[in-house]
Design a protein around this motif. Structure first.
Motif, PDB file in Angstrom:
ATOM      1  N   ARG A 240       0.380   5.577   0.147  1.00  0.00           N
ATOM      2  CA  ARG A 240      -0.429   6.898   0.374  1.00  0.00           C
ATOM      3  C   ARG A 240       0.548   7.949   0.052  1.00  0.00           C
ATOM      4  NH1 ARG A 240      -4.921   5.229   2.712  1.00  0.00           N
ATOM      5  NH2 ARG A 240      -4.784   3.175   3.775  1.00  0.00           N
TER       6      ARG A 240
ATOM      7  N   ARG B 193       0.868  -1.065   0.087  1.00  0.00           N
ATOM      8  CA  ARG B 193       0.026   0.171   0.021  1.00  0.00           C
ATOM      9  C   ARG B 193       0.949   1.142   0.241  1.00  0.00           C
ATOM     10  NH1 ARG B 193      -4.804  -0.770   4.290  1.00  0.00           N
ATOM     11  NH2 ARG B 193      -5.891  -2.171   3.282  1.00  0.00           N
TER      12      ARG B 193
ATOM     13  N   HIS C 208      -3.460   6.750 -10.262  1.00  0.00           N
ATOM     14  CA  HIS C 208      -4.597   6.487  -9.165  1.00  0.00           C
ATOM     15  C   HIS C 208      -5.429   5.419  -9.930  1.00  0.00           C
ATOM     16  CE1 HIS C 208      -4.308   8.608  -5.418  1.00  0.00           C
ATOM     17  NE2 HIS C 208      -4.028   9.706  -6.219  1.00  0.00           N
ATOM     18  N   GLY C 209      -5.388   5.396 -11.340  1.00  0.00           N
ATOM     19  CA  GLY C 209      -6.087   4.330 -12.007  1.00  0.00           C
ATOM     20  C   GLY C 209      -5.490   3.043 -12.329  1.00  0.00           C
TER      21      GLY C 209
ATOM     22  N   ASP D 295     -14.058   4.832  -6.317  1.00  0.00           N
ATOM     23  CA  ASP D 295     -14.293   4.772  -5.039  1.00  0.00           C
ATOM     24  C   ASP D 295     -13.387   5.566  -4.314  1.00  0.00           C
ATOM     25  OD1 ASP D 295     -12.008   3.355  -5.737  1.00  0.00           O
ATOM     26  OD2 ASP D 295     -12.372   1.984  -3.921  1.00  0.00           O
ATOM     27  N   ILE D 296     -12.575   6.371  -4.899  1.00  0.00           N
ATOM     28  CA  ILE D 296     -11.714   7.060  -4.117  1.00  0.00           C
ATOM     29  C   ILE D 296     -12.104   8.082  -3.017  1.00  0.00           C
ATOM     30  CG2 ILE D 296     -11.369   9.345  -5.720  1.00  0.00           C
ATOM     31  CD1 ILE D 296      -8.178   8.981  -5.317  1.00  0.00           C
TER      32      ILE D 296
ATOM     33  N   TYR E 151      -9.454   3.138   2.875  1.00  0.00           N
ATOM     34  CA  TYR E 151      -9.846   4.522   2.824  1.00  0.00           C
ATOM     35  C   TYR E 151      -9.310   5.432   3.987  1.00  0.00           C
ATOM     36  CZ  TYR E 151     -12.740   2.008  -0.494  1.00  0.00           C
ATOM     37  OH  TYR E 151     -13.237   1.210  -1.567  1.00  0.00           O
TER      38      TYR E 151
ATOM     39  N   PRO F  66      -6.932   4.278  -2.506  1.00  0.00           N
ATOM     40  CA  PRO F  66      -7.974   5.210  -3.026  1.00  0.00           C
ATOM     41  C   PRO F  66      -8.254   6.001  -2.005  1.00  0.00           C
ATOM     42  CG  PRO F  66      -8.892   2.905  -1.996  1.00  0.00           C
ATOM     43  CD  PRO F  66      -7.229   3.043  -1.892  1.00  0.00           C
TER      44      PRO F  66
ATOM     45  N   ARG G  30     -11.581  10.835  -9.849  1.00  0.00           N
ATOM     46  CA  ARG G  30     -13.002  10.015  -9.574  1.00  0.00           C
ATOM     47  C   ARG G  30     -13.112   9.109 -10.747  1.00  0.00           C
ATOM     48  NH1 ARG G  30     -16.927  13.424  -5.418  1.00  0.00           N
ATOM     49  NH2 ARG G  30     -15.957  12.617  -3.572  1.00  0.00           N
TER      50      ARG G  30
ATOM     51  N   ARG H 147     -10.685   6.424 -10.464  1.00  0.00           N
ATOM     52  CA  ARG H 147     -10.769   5.543  -9.320  1.00  0.00           C
ATOM     53  C   ARG H 147     -12.203   5.990  -8.682  1.00  0.00           C
ATOM     54  NH1 ARG H 147      -7.569   1.960  -6.042  1.00  0.00           N
ATOM     55  NH2 ARG H 147      -9.403   0.850  -5.048  1.00  0.00           N
TER      56      ARG H 147
END
Ligand code: SAH
Ligand code: SF4
Ligand code: F3S
Length: 458
Positions: free
Chosen positions: A247, A245, A264-265, A311-312, A417, A272, A306, A309
């Motif tokens: 971030r 992961r 991000h895609g 669900d971001i 998230y 996300p 968005r 992605r």
């Protein structure tokens, strides 16, 4: 480097950290820099030979807290017969180092955020009572080079600094003055640090920078040596074994380039969650803040992220009561919040900071109006946060287990998230990513049931 100190030569170190994640990271690095000198963390300042107060200057209240803490430490130092050394680090040290020493003579050392690699040398000087007690030069590159390349991990999630400083000069903000110009770290160093963390079980890294998406660090020679963007860096780090992961925080709308949006895609390890501070929804106020973008430009970025992605989760920072902010300007902020729909957001009353352009502006807003606006904004944000959390009920989420929960048998972790998740499960899950079926949600956390334990990573 000296070897591991024997028990007798251990000296107690206590670090109190205020402010942003960059300060949290810096405190960890201060601990790393002092370890070879025989300093080991203790639980309370009373037991420490060296206390480091890592300070924040962002709002007036944050600065005042530092002085009250120093008052308490002074009494402890007296009780210790003067054995305790008090060092003040961070942004207050940078901004008002001289005044600090004058206002609180019990302070032995003052060092800015770009000088903590010099701490060992300063401690040696202080013990012989020679030389300067103050180090506030901006030697960011020297600091990056001087820091130990490997680190001791503390759990399965870790911060990695990739960029420091700020050239944006928002008119309300002290950071460009306390942290200096934007500088990026070399990709090679970031990779070394990340690999060292991954080999100790770290699964999630958060790339840190005051303007992290302004990152433009030199790539490894083998990759051509050109400067890379944050998107390229994220893709590269996602290939390090064990890192599942990634971030990054905190980003600026002006540096949200197409490649980072694309990442991000196309990079599943990029979580996300996007913390993209906007501060205000009014173009007039954004201009006066020198943010360099409009509210619609911000809406457009969020729409594009968005799209790749869907669900971001979007997070932000807001300031209410900036000088000249009218009811209509504030309403524009409320409308932006309604349009975007935030998973979480941090909101503050404008705090006038000496030396910043906004402090000299006309139309300062009264405390009462600031209070009223903050309450209205926070009520809306709380409602959105609660709704976002509730929308996870019934889903099965991959949760990185970060430790034991409050109740016996309970573990906690974090969702993609960045929500806190509590569930029943064995301690052996610590550090793993497990699937948790979400059954409950509140403002600040989710509760769930362990659904599936994946094969232990690696
Ligand atoms: N680099 C980040 C944020 C840095 S400071 C960015 O550009 O967004 C963290 C937050 O503190 C800011 O986003 C802002 O909302 C808040 N802040 C900064 N200066 C402030 C001030 N003078 N008064 C109130 N809030 C402030
Ligand atoms: Fe401060 Fe603006 Fe720089 Fe963020 S971008 S650190 S708010 S000056
Ligand atoms: Fe505070 Fe300095 Fe961070 S002022 S918010 S500690 S950059």
């Amino acid at each position: 480097m000296t070897g591991t100190p024997d028990e007798k030569s251990l000296k107690g170190l206590f670090i109190r950290t205020y402010g942003c994640q960059m300060n949290v990271y810096d405190s960890e690095r201060i601990r790393d820099v002092l370890r070879p000198l025989g300093y080991a963390p203790v639980d309370a300042p009373e037991a420490a030979d060296l206390v480091v107060v890592n300070t924040c200057h962002i709002r007036e209240k944050a600065t005042e807290k530092v002085y009250s803490e120093l008052g308490q430490l002074k009494r402890m130092k007296e009780a210790s017969g003067g054995r305790m050394t008090i060092a003040v680090a961070g942004c207050v040290a940078q901004a008002e180092g001289e005044e600090l020493i004058r206002r609180q003579p019990a302070v032995d050392l003052v060092l800015g955020p770009q000088a903590y690699h010099k701490l060992p040398e300063m401690i040696a000087r202080a013990s012989r009572a020679i030389g300067d007690r103050l180090e506030t030069e901006f030697d960011t590159i020297e600091k990056f080079d001087a820091l130990p390349k490997t680190r001791e991990a503390d759990g399965p999630a870790a911060f990695v600094s990739v960029q420091e400083g700020c050239d944006k000069f928002c008119t309300f903000c002290v950071v460009p003055y306390t942290r200096g110009a934007e500088i990026s770290r070399r990709v090679d160093d970031i990779v070394l640090e990340t690999r060292s963390l991954a080999s100790q079980g770290v699964r999630e890294i958060t790339l840190l920078g005051q303007n992290v998406n302004a990152f433009h660090g030199p790539a490894p020679a083998i990759e051509g040596g050109d400067d890379w963007t944050l998107g390229q860096l994220c893709r590269h780090l996602s290939r390090i074994g064990g890192i599942e992961r990634i971030r990054y925080t905190t980003s600026h709308p002006r540096d949200m380039d197409d490649d980072l949006i694309a990442a991000h895609g196309d990079t599943p390890a990029l979580m996300p969650f996007l913390h993209l501070p906007v501060q205000s929804g009014s173009d007039r106020i954004l201009k006066s803040m020198n943010r360099g973008h409009t509210a619609d430009h911000y809406r457009d970025i969020i729409a594009r992220v968005r799209k790749v992605r869907p669900d971001i989760a979007i997070a932000s920072d807001f300031i209410v009561g900036f000088p000249g902010e009218s009811d209509a300007d504030f309403e524009a902020t409320m409308q932006l919040v309604r349009d975007i729909g935030y998973a979480i957001a941090y909101s503050f009353k404008y705090s006038s900071r000496p030396g910043t352009p906004a402090a000299e502006m006309h139309g300062h807003v009264s405390e009462a109006v600031k209070d009223e606006r903050l309450q209205a904004l926070q009520a809306l944000l709380r409602q959105q946060q609660t709704e976002f959390n509730a929308s996870q009920i019934g889903k099965s989420l991959p949760v990185l287990v970060t430790g034991k929960g409050r109740n016996p048998g309970q573990m906690h972790g974090r969702s993609p998230y960045l929500q806190a998740v509590h569930f029943e499960g064995p301690e052996s899950l610590n550090g793993q990513i497990v699937d948790v079926k979400i059954v409950g949600a509140s403002l600040n956390s989710l509760t769930g049931e362990l659904a599936r334990v994946r094969e232990a990573a690696l």
